[in-house]
Design a protein around this motif. Structure first.
Motif, short mmCIF file in Angstrom:
data_model
loop_
_atom_site.label_atom_id
_atom_site.label_comp_id
_atom_site.label_asym_id
_atom_site.label_seq_id
_atom_site.Cartn_x
_atom_site.Cartn_y
_atom_site.Cartn_z
N GLY A 65 0.64 -1.08 -0.01
CA GLY A 65 0.00 -0.12 -0.02
C GLY A 65 0.77 1.18 0.21
N SER A 66 0.32 2.26 -0.32
CA SER A 66 0.94 3.73 -0.68
C SER A 66 -0.04 4.76 -0.13
CB SER A 66 1.49 3.82 -1.76
OG SER A 66 2.06 5.17 -1.99
N HIS A 67 0.49 5.85 0.54
CA HIS A 67 -0.24 6.91 0.91
C HIS A 67 0.28 8.12 0.10
CE1 HIS A 67 -3.09 9.86 3.11
NE2 HIS A 67 -1.78 10.57 3.17
N ASN A 69 0.23 12.09 -1.21
CA ASN A 69 -0.20 13.55 -0.95
C ASN A 69 0.09 14.35 -2.40
OD1 ASN A 69 -0.72 14.07 2.08
ND2 ASN A 69 1.08 13.01 2.13
N LYS A 108 -6.19 5.85 -8.34
CA LYS A 108 -6.75 6.72 -7.53
C LYS A 108 -6.71 8.07 -8.04
CE LYS A 108 -8.76 3.69 -4.64
NZ LYS A 108 -8.02 3.27 -3.59
N THR A 130 -5.45 13.89 -1.35
CA THR A 130 -4.61 12.74 -0.83
C THR A 130 -5.37 11.56 -1.31
OG1 THR A 130 -5.99 12.37 1.13
CG2 THR A 130 -3.89 13.55 1.34
N ALA A 131 -4.67 10.24 -1.25
CA ALA A 131 -5.15 9.08 -1.86
C ALA A 131 -4.59 7.78 -1.26
CB ALA A 131 -5.26 9.14 -3.41
N ASP A 132 -5.26 6.87 -1.07
CA ASP A 132 -4.53 5.72 -0.60
C ASP A 132 -4.81 4.43 -1.47
OD1 ASP A 132 -3.42 6.15 2.16
OD2 ASP A 132 -5.79 6.31 2.52
N SER A 134 -3.66 0.44 -2.59
CA SER A 134 -3.51 -0.70 -2.20
C SER A 134 -3.68 -1.91 -3.05
CB SER A 134 -4.23 -1.04 -1.11
OG SER A 134 -5.68 -0.84 -1.31
N ALA A 178 4.70 10.15 -1.89
CA ALA A 178 4.23 9.08 -1.72
C ALA A 178 5.21 8.09 -0.52
CB ALA A 178 3.89 8.03 -2.83
N ASN A 179 4.45 7.23 -0.20
CA ASN A 179 5.37 6.31 0.88
C ASN A 179 4.96 4.92 0.19
OD1 ASN A 179 2.71 5.69 1.82
ND2 ASN A 179 3.47 6.25 3.90
#
Length: 222
Positions: A65-67, A69, A108, A130-132, A134, A178-179
């Motif tokens: 997964g990645s969050h 901004n 996303k 923002t978006a997540d 996965s 992103a991470n």
């Protein structure tokens, strides 16, 4: 019954009362991506392989997964009028394993909205979002071999961002950070382990066999 047949029967009986193979799992972290890494990201991840000595592999699940901004900055050099446009920022994450194996993808939209750039302004942050992302992938048994061993298997992570503008022409700059983090989970059947009472039965049985053998030896000498 002959002594060797008795011994064989005892071994079979012991096996029958051994603890059955139980399905269990083990998980390992996959290489992470530090928070605040600017896209576009293209990096190699390490996935720890399954040690076949643990048992028989029955399932492989890979989650990542990645969050994200993101933002867009606008500049309007016109001295006379404001300008309006629709700004959209979309990001996609994909994970590709060895031999081009598809380990999942997700897309996303961080934002999509109308923005007005005020006249005679520069580098104004007009929109943020923002978006997540996965993915969760269950592998086919045909691919288990790629993830079995005593080392790591490589996977390529891609996180890309795409900005789009429609409407009046406005100078702009999209930026996305992103991470990334994930894990691999192996499900397997552990080898059967004899229960404590099984050892007791084996010892008792061996004693009976030894006693019978001793009596037979004495009878032969008489």
């Amino acid at each position: 019954m002959k002594l060797k047949n008795i011994a064989a029967a005892l071994c079979i009986a012991a096996g029958a009362v051994s603890a059955p193979a139980l399905a269990t799992t083990v998980s390992y972290d996959i290489t992470s991506v530090a928070a605040g890494t600017q896209t576009n990201i293209l990096t190699l991840l390490n996935i720890k392989q399954f040690d076949a000595l643990l048992g028989t592999l029955t399932g492989v699940e890979i989650d990542y997964g990645s969050h994200l901004n993101g933002q867009v900055s606008v500049t309007n050099t016109s001295l006379k009028k404001d300008k309006t446009a629709v700004f959209t920022l979309t990001s996609t994450m994909s994970l590709t394993g060895p031999a081009g194996l598809n380990l999942g993808a997700d897309t996303k939209t961080l934002f999509s909205s109308s923005v007005t750039a005020v006249k005679n302004t520069a580098n104004v942050i007009a929109k943020t979002g923002t978006a997540d992302l996965s993915t969760s992938t269950l592998l086919n048994a045909a691919d288990f071999g790629l993830f079995t061993g005593n080392g790591n298997v490589g996977a390529t992570l891609s996180i890309s961002a795409l900005g789009d503008v429609s409407g009046q022409v406005i100078d702009n700059t999209f930026t996305t950070w992103a991470n990334g983090a994930g894990k691999v989970t192996y499900t397997y059947n552990a080898a059967p382990v004899p229960e404590p009472e099984t050892y007791g039965m084996l010892l008792l049985g061996m004693g009976v066999v030894a006693f019978a053998a001793k009596r037979k030896s004495r009878a032969a000498q008489a």
